[in-house]
Design an enzyme around this catalytic site. Sequence first.
Site, PDB file in Angstrom:
ATOM      1  N   ASP A  85       0.719  -1.062  -0.122  1.00 18.12           N
ATOM      2  CA  ASP A  85      -0.105  -0.300   0.056  1.00 18.12           C
ATOM      3  C   ASP A  85       0.952   1.284   0.073  1.00 18.12           C
ATOM      4  O   ASP A  85       1.173   1.708   1.123  1.00 18.12           O
ATOM      5  CB  ASP A  85      -0.843   0.036   1.151  1.00 18.12           C
ATOM      6  N   GLU A 105      -2.215  10.545   0.307  1.00 23.37           N
ATOM      7  CA  GLU A 105      -3.438   9.888   0.329  1.00 23.37           C
ATOM      8  C   GLU A 105      -3.797   9.410   1.617  1.00 23.37           C
ATOM      9  O   GLU A 105      -4.848   9.704   2.104  1.00 23.37           O
ATOM     10  CB  GLU A 105      -3.311   8.593  -0.543  1.00 23.37           C
TER      11      GLU A 105
HETATM   12 ZN   LIG Z   1      -3.483   2.907  -0.237  1.00 24.36          ZN
END
Ligand SMILES: [Zn+2]
Length: 373
Positions: A201, A236
């Site tokens: 991620d 993000e």
């Molecule tokens: Zn992510």
Amino acid sequence: MVPKWTRILERAEVVGNYAQPLVITALGKSVGTPEGGVTAEIVHFATFDDLKAADPAMVKDKIVFISNRMERFKTGAGYGPAVKARGAGASEAARKGAKAILIRSIGTDTHRLPHTGGVTYDEDAPKIAAAALSNPDADQLVRMLGYSDSISVHLNIQTTMEDPVEMYNVVGEITGRVKPDEYVVLGSHLDSWDLGTGAVDDGAGVAITMAAANLIQDLTKERPYRSIRVVLFSAEELGLIGARQYAEAHEKKGDMANHMIGAESDFGAGPVWALASNVSENAVHVVDKMAALMGPLGIVRADRKAGGGPDVGQLRAKGMPVMDLMQDGTDYFDLHHTADDTLDKVDPAALRQNVAAWVVFTYLAAEWPGSFR
Ligand SMILES: [Zn+2]
């Protein structure tokens, strides 16, 4: 500009009955406890909604503990219902007078690795320290509460929040030969949580989107009909900051309408198994063609509408059609936001399958001369 938050120290232990250390991690952007920590009795809620319904007198001066369990699904559908406790739990608890909040990690593993992720403080609530227990530790705490009416925890969290720092979205483009001002957007995000390395991620997503554009560039003799734009969004995890800025900047510039279609890779490196779309009626046959070409990769046409993902979803909100290349996320939330998010978890064969599927989507989206809008 992005807030600069740093984790300094995080420690928790049960004191008194069943004294023992607990493995925790501070949630991203959490404030610290007072220096030296706090000691208080635990008040337990099974879910965020139970905390919301609770009498403040029950919560005052306690450490709130929410034990909701994230369920495992291929689609990751267990995340949404569980993550409310992480995002909104702290302010809800603080409004009722709590000293701090602990949650069961928003994750599906059984390892002693807690999952971080952002906490969101409401403007109108006091700020209290917020941390996640590893799942075995959360289950242990539930067990203790079953044996004793009063369990107390000492919690010491120290963090810093410094002045915002400047960060950037990173944008690369293969400019179109016929419609250079029309864009196919391939999104993923560059930042990651501090505990792991961010290989899953969202290093995987960055690799997939960049490799897809790169492969098209290498395999084709001429530039695509319209532009292919790879956008690696910044910040993000701290609240979709880069994506929101991108969307605002292009709305101001008046070229949102040139963003023809987009998709995002931000769900690890599991194989793509379904293709969902949210495009105009007259473009559905192109999506069907993409799905047919992806068939040999084991991909089926999904019957739900695409959402576009967290970052690219900000552009969808401003009218851009989107596709979802839906990945198998069965194991994704075992690793998500933990120290275990490392490169050994990425299966090269699955990564290649992703790139192949993305090339099909990107190439057709960039070459079909009609409009997806
Ligand atoms: Zn992510």
